[in-house]
Motif scaffolding. Sequence first.
Motif, PDB file in Angstrom:
ATOM      1  N   PHE A  64      51.515  37.302  17.599  1.00  0.00           N
ATOM      2  CA  PHE A  64      51.362  38.656  17.547  1.00  0.00           C
ATOM      3  C   PHE A  64      52.275  38.359  15.973  1.00  0.00           C
ATOM      4  N   TRP A  65      53.234  37.454  15.174  1.00  0.00           N
ATOM      5  CA  TRP A  65      53.515  37.208  13.861  1.00  0.00           C
ATOM      6  C   TRP A  65      53.305  35.926  13.240  1.00  0.00           C
ATOM      7  N   MET A  66      52.495  35.628  13.843  1.00  0.00           N
ATOM      8  CA  MET A  66      51.382  34.176  12.946  1.00  0.00           C
ATOM      9  C   MET A  66      50.118  33.421  13.736  1.00  0.00           C
ATOM     10  N   PRO A  67      49.199  35.036  13.058  1.00  0.00           N
ATOM     11  CA  PRO A  67      47.749  35.005  14.108  1.00  0.00           C
ATOM     12  C   PRO A  67      47.648  33.410  14.219  1.00  0.00           C
ATOM     13  N   GLU A  68      46.411  32.516  14.825  1.00  0.00           N
ATOM     14  CA  GLU A  68      45.476  31.833  14.204  1.00  0.00           C
ATOM     15  C   GLU A  68      44.811  31.693  13.333  1.00  0.00           C
ATOM     16  N   ILE A  69      44.962  30.176  12.300  1.00  0.00           N
ATOM     17  CA  ILE A  69      44.102  30.535  11.630  1.00  0.00           C
ATOM     18  C   ILE A  69      42.587  29.620  11.680  1.00  0.00           C
ATOM     19  N   PRO A  70      41.786  29.843  11.201  1.00  0.00           N
ATOM     20  CA  PRO A  70      40.193  29.835  11.209  1.00  0.00           C
ATOM     21  C   PRO A  70      40.230  28.380  11.626  1.00  0.00           C
ATOM     22  N   GLU A 105      45.693  20.596   5.857  1.00  0.00           N
ATOM     23  CA  GLU A 105      45.320  21.623   5.534  1.00  0.00           C
ATOM     24  C   GLU A 105      45.286  22.187   5.652  1.00  0.00           C
ATOM     25  N   LEU A 106      46.327  22.160   7.472  1.00  0.00           N
ATOM     26  CA  LEU A 106      45.949  23.777   7.509  1.00  0.00           C
ATOM     27  C   LEU A 106      48.284  23.407   7.427  1.00  0.00           C
ATOM     28  N   GLU A 107      48.268  22.356   7.601  1.00  0.00           N
ATOM     29  CA  GLU A 107      50.210  22.604   7.630  1.00  0.00           C
ATOM     30  C   GLU A 107      50.745  23.306   6.094  1.00  0.00           C
ATOM     31  N   ARG A 108      49.345  22.706   4.973  1.00  0.00           N
ATOM     32  CA  ARG A 108      49.535  23.004   3.636  1.00  0.00           C
ATOM     33  C   ARG A 108      49.703  24.540   3.213  1.00  0.00           C
ATOM     34  N   ASP A 109      48.492  25.020   3.686  1.00  0.00           N
ATOM     35  CA  ASP A 109      48.094  26.911   4.338  1.00  0.00           C
ATOM     36  C   ASP A 109      50.030  26.897   4.756  1.00  0.00           C
ATOM     37  N   ARG A 110      50.311  26.699   5.582  1.00  0.00           N
ATOM     38  CA  ARG A 110      51.489  27.306   6.514  1.00  0.00           C
ATOM     39  C   ARG A 110      51.946  27.017   5.647  1.00  0.00           C
ATOM     40  N   GLN A 111      52.461  25.753   4.758  1.00  0.00           N
ATOM     41  CA  GLN A 111      53.878  25.805   4.114  1.00  0.00           C
ATOM     42  C   GLN A 111      53.575  27.226   2.528  1.00  0.00           C
TER      43      GLN A 111
END
Length: 65
Positions: free
Chosen positions: A12-18, A26-32
């Motif tokens: 609900f709060w953190m939808p999957e990033i395509p 890169e995904l971890e950097r985007d989350r940060q």
Amino acid sequence: MFTKIKKSWEKFWMPEIPRQGKSELELERDRQYETKWVWYHTILAIELLVVIILLLWIAVTITVK
């Protein structure tokens, strides 16, 4: 039971990033970045609220005198 609730809460709060070909780094950097963005704007909203309260206090003080 708690893990099921936690998983649904995260969806609900953190939808999957395509993925779109992004690496885990890169995904971890985007989350940060998203986390920092949320905190930054939360602090700005709190500061704005404090300024509004101070301005209202000044306005009431001036009109009462």
